[in-house]
Write a protein that holds these residues in place. Sequence first.
Motif, PDB file in Angstrom:
ATOM      1  N   ALA A   1      30.187  39.816  30.975  1.00  0.00           N
ATOM      2  CA  ALA A   1      31.660  39.935  29.903  1.00  0.00           C
ATOM      3  C   ALA A   1      31.376  38.410  29.082  1.00  0.00           C
ATOM      4  O   ALA A   1      30.790  37.286  29.220  1.00  0.00           O
ATOM      5  N   VAL A   2      32.210  38.299  27.772  1.00  0.00           N
ATOM      6  CA  VAL A   2      32.212  37.487  27.288  1.00  0.00           C
ATOM      7  C   VAL A   2      33.621  36.372  27.106  1.00  0.00           C
ATOM      8  O   VAL A   2      34.405  37.197  27.189  1.00  0.00           O
ATOM      9  N   GLU A   3      33.388  35.238  26.772  1.00  0.00           N
ATOM     10  CA  GLU A   3      34.728  34.055  27.739  1.00  0.00           C
ATOM     11  C   GLU A   3      35.556  34.694  25.799  1.00  0.00           C
ATOM     12  O   GLU A   3      35.109  35.619  24.792  1.00  0.00           O
TER      13      GLU A   3
ATOM     14  N   LEU B   1      44.906  46.671  45.013  1.00  0.00           N
ATOM     15  CA  LEU B   1      45.520  45.245  44.770  1.00  0.00           C
ATOM     16  C   LEU B   1      44.995  45.016  43.529  1.00  0.00           C
ATOM     17  O   LEU B   1      44.236  46.081  42.492  1.00  0.00           O
ATOM     18  N   ARG B   2      45.044  44.044  42.809  1.00  0.00           N
ATOM     19  CA  ARG B   2      45.111  44.110  40.770  1.00  0.00           C
ATOM     20  C   ARG B   2      44.393  42.911  40.990  1.00  0.00           C
ATOM     21  O   ARG B   2      45.299  41.771  41.279  1.00  0.00           O
ATOM     22  N   LEU B   3      43.559  42.075  39.634  1.00  0.00           N
ATOM     23  CA  LEU B   3      42.905  41.044  39.535  1.00  0.00           C
ATOM     24  C   LEU B   3      43.152  40.792  38.292  1.00  0.00           C
ATOM     25  O   LEU B   3      42.160  41.732  37.445  1.00  0.00           O
ATOM     26  N   LYS B   4      44.163  40.120  37.135  1.00  0.00           N
ATOM     27  CA  LYS B   4      44.184  40.171  36.100  1.00  0.00           C
ATOM     28  C   LYS B   4      43.285  38.374  35.866  1.00  0.00           C
ATOM     29  O   LYS B   4      44.123  37.650  36.366  1.00  0.00           O
ATOM     30  N   THR B   5      42.544  38.449  34.533  1.00  0.00           N
ATOM     31  CA  THR B   5      42.080  36.959  33.905  1.00  0.00           C
ATOM     32  C   THR B   5      41.690  36.897  33.426  1.00  0.00           C
ATOM     33  O   THR B   5      41.991  37.929  32.550  1.00  0.00           O
ATOM     34  N   THR B   6      41.043  36.326  32.444  1.00  0.00           N
ATOM     35  CA  THR B   6      40.831  35.340  31.012  1.00  0.00           C
ATOM     36  C   THR B   6      39.426  34.687  31.459  1.00  0.00           C
ATOM     37  O   THR B   6      39.431  34.244  31.853  1.00  0.00           O
ATOM     38  N   ILE B   7      38.755  35.811  30.946  1.00  0.00           N
ATOM     39  CA  ILE B   7      36.362  35.070  31.733  1.00  0.00           C
ATOM     40  C   ILE B   7      36.423  33.422  30.413  1.00  0.00           C
ATOM     41  O   ILE B   7      37.146  33.699  28.809  1.00  0.00           O
ATOM     42  N   SER B   8      36.327  32.680  31.263  1.00  0.00           N
ATOM     43  CA  SER B   8      35.981  31.404  30.456  1.00  0.00           C
ATOM     44  C   SER B   8      34.717  31.455  29.941  1.00  0.00           C
ATOM     45  O   SER B   8      35.039  30.187  29.437  1.00  0.00           O
TER      46      SER B   8
END
Length: 275
Positions: free
Chosen positions: A180-182, A225-232
């Motif tokens: 993944a990319v920032e 289950l659900r996990l939402k995030t922004t790649i840092s």
Amino acid sequence: MYLTRSFISLVLASFFMIFLSVKDVRAGDVQFFITDNFSTPGQRICWICTGPFLRSTGLHYFTAPFTAKYFYSAQDGIGSQYGEWSCYYNYANDAGGELRCLGPRAGFTYGFTFNLPSNAMGVEFVQAAPGYDAKLIQRVAPTRTQSAEATAPAPVAYTASLGDDAKEDKPDRDTFTFDAVEGDDIVLSLTGDPAKGHIGSLARLKLRRLGAGSGEELAEGSVPLRLKTTISETGTYEAVVEQDDKQKDDWFRGDYFLVLRPGIADLIPAEDVEQ
């Protein structure tokens, strides 16, 4: 005697029809998402969908713009959740629009229908002029050769099994990696495989950058289950599916789908993933 036989036949037929409906209870949940990057920013929209066997998403309000916003799961019950659904929506920036939102479905300005097939894991309503398109997320596992640089944003799904080794007296875990990319906004979701069923419900879904000493993100409890995030930070990330060790009697055991959306890269299984 004839009336007695007819009554018995009617009772048996009724039980048979109920059985056909109840066995769909293991068919799995279907998640609903909505995206609107087309409407004027600040535009307020009310939205409701109704489906088979009196299912309803309930009335929801969204304020543009919004992307892949989760708002409902079509869950198992007496009778299948698959089939024809109807969705209704209205703009609610003024009193008149708000009143139509709170009234009967016939009072909504816009509406459409779509069919939810039995192989659906989710549906995303995407704003397109005019109206919305219902884009299905289906149970199709990707090939291992799919490029991580593919431009198609379709979700990537992987199917595997958790806790199928009865000799193990410790929580089972499966590990996947992806690049993944920032700045990438991603959603990981874990659902039971509706075609095969499962027992128990408790599991964990964890995400961390490979090699990082901290910064783990976690979703735990009953599947789905659900996990939402922004790649840092750009790099390789590790997604872990494992049984929740808090209540062993309710560990999730069975086949599942792990879905990464959008499809920015393959989910690469480690050696601990049972096929």
